[in-house]
Design a protein around this motif. Structure first.
Motif, PDB file in Angstrom:
ATOM      1  N   THR A 293     -12.462   5.737   3.250  1.00 44.62           N
ATOM      2  CA  THR A 293     -10.990   5.672   3.447  1.00 44.62           C
ATOM      3  C   THR A 293     -10.737   4.235   3.494  1.00 44.62           C
ATOM      4  O   THR A 293     -11.934   3.692   3.486  1.00 44.62           O
ATOM      5  CB  THR A 293     -11.258   5.771   5.451  1.00 44.62           C
ATOM      6  OG1 THR A 293     -12.269   4.785   5.636  1.00 44.62           O
ATOM      7  CG2 THR A 293     -10.707   6.743   5.459  1.00 44.62           C
ATOM      8  N   TYR A 294      -9.151   3.725   3.310  1.00 44.70           N
ATOM      9  CA  TYR A 294      -9.215   2.055   3.232  1.00 44.70           C
ATOM     10  C   TYR A 294      -8.621   2.271   5.348  1.00 44.70           C
ATOM     11  O   TYR A 294      -7.827   2.824   5.482  1.00 44.70           O
ATOM     12  CB  TYR A 294      -7.733   2.754   2.337  1.00 44.70           C
ATOM     13  CG  TYR A 294      -8.560   2.420   0.973  1.00 44.70           C
ATOM     14  CD1 TYR A 294      -8.809   1.439   0.257  1.00 44.70           C
ATOM     15  CD2 TYR A 294      -8.227   3.629   0.255  1.00 44.70           C
ATOM     16  CE1 TYR A 294      -8.998   1.210  -1.234  1.00 44.70           C
ATOM     17  CE2 TYR A 294      -8.670   3.869  -1.478  1.00 44.70           C
ATOM     18  CZ  TYR A 294      -9.617   2.891  -1.937  1.00 44.70           C
ATOM     19  OH  TYR A 294      -9.346   2.352  -3.322  1.00 44.70           O
TER      20      TYR A 294
ATOM     21  N   THR B   3       1.404   5.494  -0.449  1.00 40.63           N
ATOM     22  CA  THR B   3       0.034   6.535  -0.150  1.00 40.63           C
ATOM     23  C   THR B   3       1.120   7.686  -0.147  1.00 40.63           C
ATOM     24  O   THR B   3       2.059   7.831  -1.167  1.00 40.63           O
ATOM     25  CB  THR B   3       0.048   6.940   1.343  1.00 40.63           C
ATOM     26  OG1 THR B   3       1.498   7.075   2.314  1.00 40.63           O
ATOM     27  CG2 THR B   3      -1.246   5.854   1.707  1.00 40.63           C
ATOM     28  N   ALA B   4       0.895   8.442  -0.189  1.00 39.86           N
ATOM     29  CA  ALA B   4       2.109   9.684  -0.485  1.00 39.86           C
ATOM     30  C   ALA B   4       3.397  10.324   0.070  1.00 39.86           C
ATOM     31  O   ALA B   4       4.300  10.532  -0.456  1.00 39.86           O
ATOM     32  CB  ALA B   4       1.089  11.027  -0.614  1.00 39.86           C
TER      33      ALA B   4
ATOM     34  N   VAL C 168       0.766  -1.248  -0.021  1.00 38.52           N
ATOM     35  CA  VAL C 168       0.124   0.050   0.149  1.00 38.52           C
ATOM     36  C   VAL C 168       0.943   0.876  -0.220  1.00 38.52           C
ATOM     37  O   VAL C 168       1.494   1.272   0.896  1.00 38.52           O
ATOM     38  CB  VAL C 168      -0.858   0.165   0.997  1.00 38.52           C
ATOM     39  CG1 VAL C 168      -1.932   0.970   1.148  1.00 38.52           C
ATOM     40  CG2 VAL C 168      -1.622  -1.280   1.252  1.00 38.52           C
TER      41      VAL C 168
ATOM     42  N   ILE D 147      -6.656   5.019   6.025  1.00 38.55           N
ATOM     43  CA  ILE D 147      -5.607   5.907   5.296  1.00 38.55           C
ATOM     44  C   ILE D 147      -7.137   6.445   4.298  1.00 38.55           C
ATOM     45  O   ILE D 147      -7.658   5.744   3.840  1.00 38.55           O
ATOM     46  CB  ILE D 147      -4.430   5.371   4.363  1.00 38.55           C
ATOM     47  CG1 ILE D 147      -3.433   4.546   4.818  1.00 38.55           C
ATOM     48  CG2 ILE D 147      -4.464   6.325   2.865  1.00 38.55           C
ATOM     49  CD1 ILE D 147      -2.642   4.251   4.282  1.00 38.55           C
ATOM     50  N   LYS D 148      -6.960   8.379   4.137  1.00 38.81           N
ATOM     51  CA  LYS D 148      -7.862   8.767   3.634  1.00 38.81           C
ATOM     52  C   LYS D 148      -7.935   8.303   1.722  1.00 38.81           C
ATOM     53  O   LYS D 148      -6.694   8.020   1.345  1.00 38.81           O
ATOM     54  CB  LYS D 148      -7.960  10.017   3.388  1.00 38.81           C
ATOM     55  CG  LYS D 148      -8.271  10.551   5.016  1.00 38.81           C
ATOM     56  CD  LYS D 148      -8.030  12.433   4.834  1.00 38.81           C
ATOM     57  CE  LYS D 148      -8.121  12.390   6.102  1.00 38.81           C
ATOM     58  NZ  LYS D 148      -7.895  14.341   6.420  1.00 38.81           N
ATOM     59  N   ARG D 149      -8.695   8.125   1.373  1.00 33.04           N
ATOM     60  CA  ARG D 149      -8.449   7.883  -0.290  1.00 33.04           C
ATOM     61  C   ARG D 149      -7.492   8.877  -1.468  1.00 33.04           C
ATOM     62  O   ARG D 149      -7.080   8.520  -1.837  1.00 33.04           O
ATOM     63  CB  ARG D 149     -10.193   7.845  -1.160  1.00 33.04           C
ATOM     64  CG  ARG D 149     -10.410   7.855  -2.703  1.00 33.04           C
ATOM     65  CD  ARG D 149     -11.355   7.055  -2.820  1.00 33.04           C
ATOM     66  NE  ARG D 149     -12.690   8.976  -2.859  1.00 33.04           N
ATOM     67  CZ  ARG D 149     -12.559   9.832  -4.294  1.00 33.04           C
ATOM     68  NH1 ARG D 149     -11.322   9.268  -4.986  1.00 33.04           N
ATOM     69  NH2 ARG D 149     -12.831  10.954  -3.689  1.00 33.04           N
TER      70      ARG D 149
ATOM     71  N   ASP E  69      -5.517   9.968   0.262  1.00 32.09           N
ATOM     72  CA  ASP E  69      -4.118  10.073   0.071  1.00 32.09           C
ATOM     73  C   ASP E  69      -3.121   8.585  -0.326  1.00 32.09           C
ATOM     74  O   ASP E  69      -1.959   8.834  -0.964  1.00 32.09           O
ATOM     75  CB  ASP E  69      -3.848   9.888   1.468  1.00 32.09           C
ATOM     76  CG  ASP E  69      -3.749  11.226   2.512  1.00 32.09           C
ATOM     77  OD1 ASP E  69      -3.381  12.899   1.474  1.00 32.09           O
ATOM     78  OD2 ASP E  69      -4.494  11.833   3.588  1.00 32.09           O
ATOM     79  N   MET E  70      -4.088   7.711  -0.364  1.00 24.60           N
ATOM     80  CA  MET E  70      -3.769   6.349  -1.013  1.00 24.60           C
ATOM     81  C   MET E  70      -3.147   6.681  -2.787  1.00 24.60           C
ATOM     82  O   MET E  70      -4.148   8.015  -3.840  1.00 24.60           O
ATOM     83  CB  MET E  70      -5.084   5.856  -1.598  1.00 24.60           C
ATOM     84  CG  MET E  70      -4.662   4.121  -1.940  1.00 24.60           C
ATOM     85  SD  MET E  70      -4.157   3.530  -0.462  1.00 24.60           S
ATOM     86  CE  MET E  70      -5.083   3.613   1.003  1.00 24.60           C
ATOM     87  N   LYS E  71      -1.787   5.541  -2.869  1.00 26.28           N
ATOM     88  CA  LYS E  71      -1.626   6.208  -4.090  1.00 26.28           C
ATOM     89  C   LYS E  71      -1.912   5.356  -4.907  1.00 26.28           C
ATOM     90  O   LYS E  71      -2.108   4.810  -6.142  1.00 26.28           O
ATOM     91  CB  LYS E  71      -0.120   6.546  -4.440  1.00 26.28           C
ATOM     92  CG  LYS E  71      -0.081   8.004  -4.309  1.00 26.28           C
ATOM     93  CD  LYS E  71       1.348   8.410  -4.971  1.00 26.28           C
ATOM     94  CE  LYS E  71       1.718   9.921  -4.349  1.00 26.28           C
ATOM     95  NZ  LYS E  71       2.174  10.820  -5.236  1.00 26.28           N
TER      96      LYS E  71
ATOM     97  N   THR F   9       5.211   3.967   2.517  1.00 26.10           N
ATOM     98  CA  THR F   9       4.782   2.667   2.122  1.00 26.10           C
ATOM     99  C   THR F   9       4.099   1.666   2.715  1.00 26.10           C
ATOM    100  O   THR F   9       5.557   1.179   4.012  1.00 26.10           O
ATOM    101  CB  THR F   9       5.989   1.748   0.550  1.00 26.10           C
ATOM    102  OG1 THR F   9       5.932   2.608  -0.193  1.00 26.10           O
ATOM    103  CG2 THR F   9       5.698   0.713   0.319  1.00 26.10           C
TER     104      THR F   9
END
Length: 73
Positions: free
Chosen positions: A48-49, A29-30, A27, A61-63, A65-67, A33
């Motif tokens: 969110t995830y 994020t910004a 996973v 994690i907010k959507r 912020d997810m990469k 990892t």
């Protein structure tokens, strides 16, 4: 004695094969990892995830912020 050694070797190979067959998720994020043994679940209402990282901590994690979420064998 030979039987004990043969069973030990067989058990070792079975545990090794089970470890290699597990699927994990990377996973990204910004800014970090994470690695998860389970697929992150998406909550539509909060956008969110949520997943449990490799240390056993539950992460949310907010959507935005997810990469990426990558399946890793």
């Amino acid at each position: 004695m030979k039987r004990l050694i043969a069973l030990s070797v067989l058990a070792l190979f079975l545990f090794a094969a089970a470890g290699c067959g597990s699927t994990s998720y990377k996973v990204v994020t910004a800014d970090q990892t994470y690695v998860s043994k389970e697929k992150p679940e998406y909550d539509k209402t909060s956008e969110t995830y949520t997943f449990t990282n490799e240390d056993g901590h539950e992460m949310t994690i907010k959507r935005e912020d997810m990469k990426t979420i990558e399946k890793v064998k």
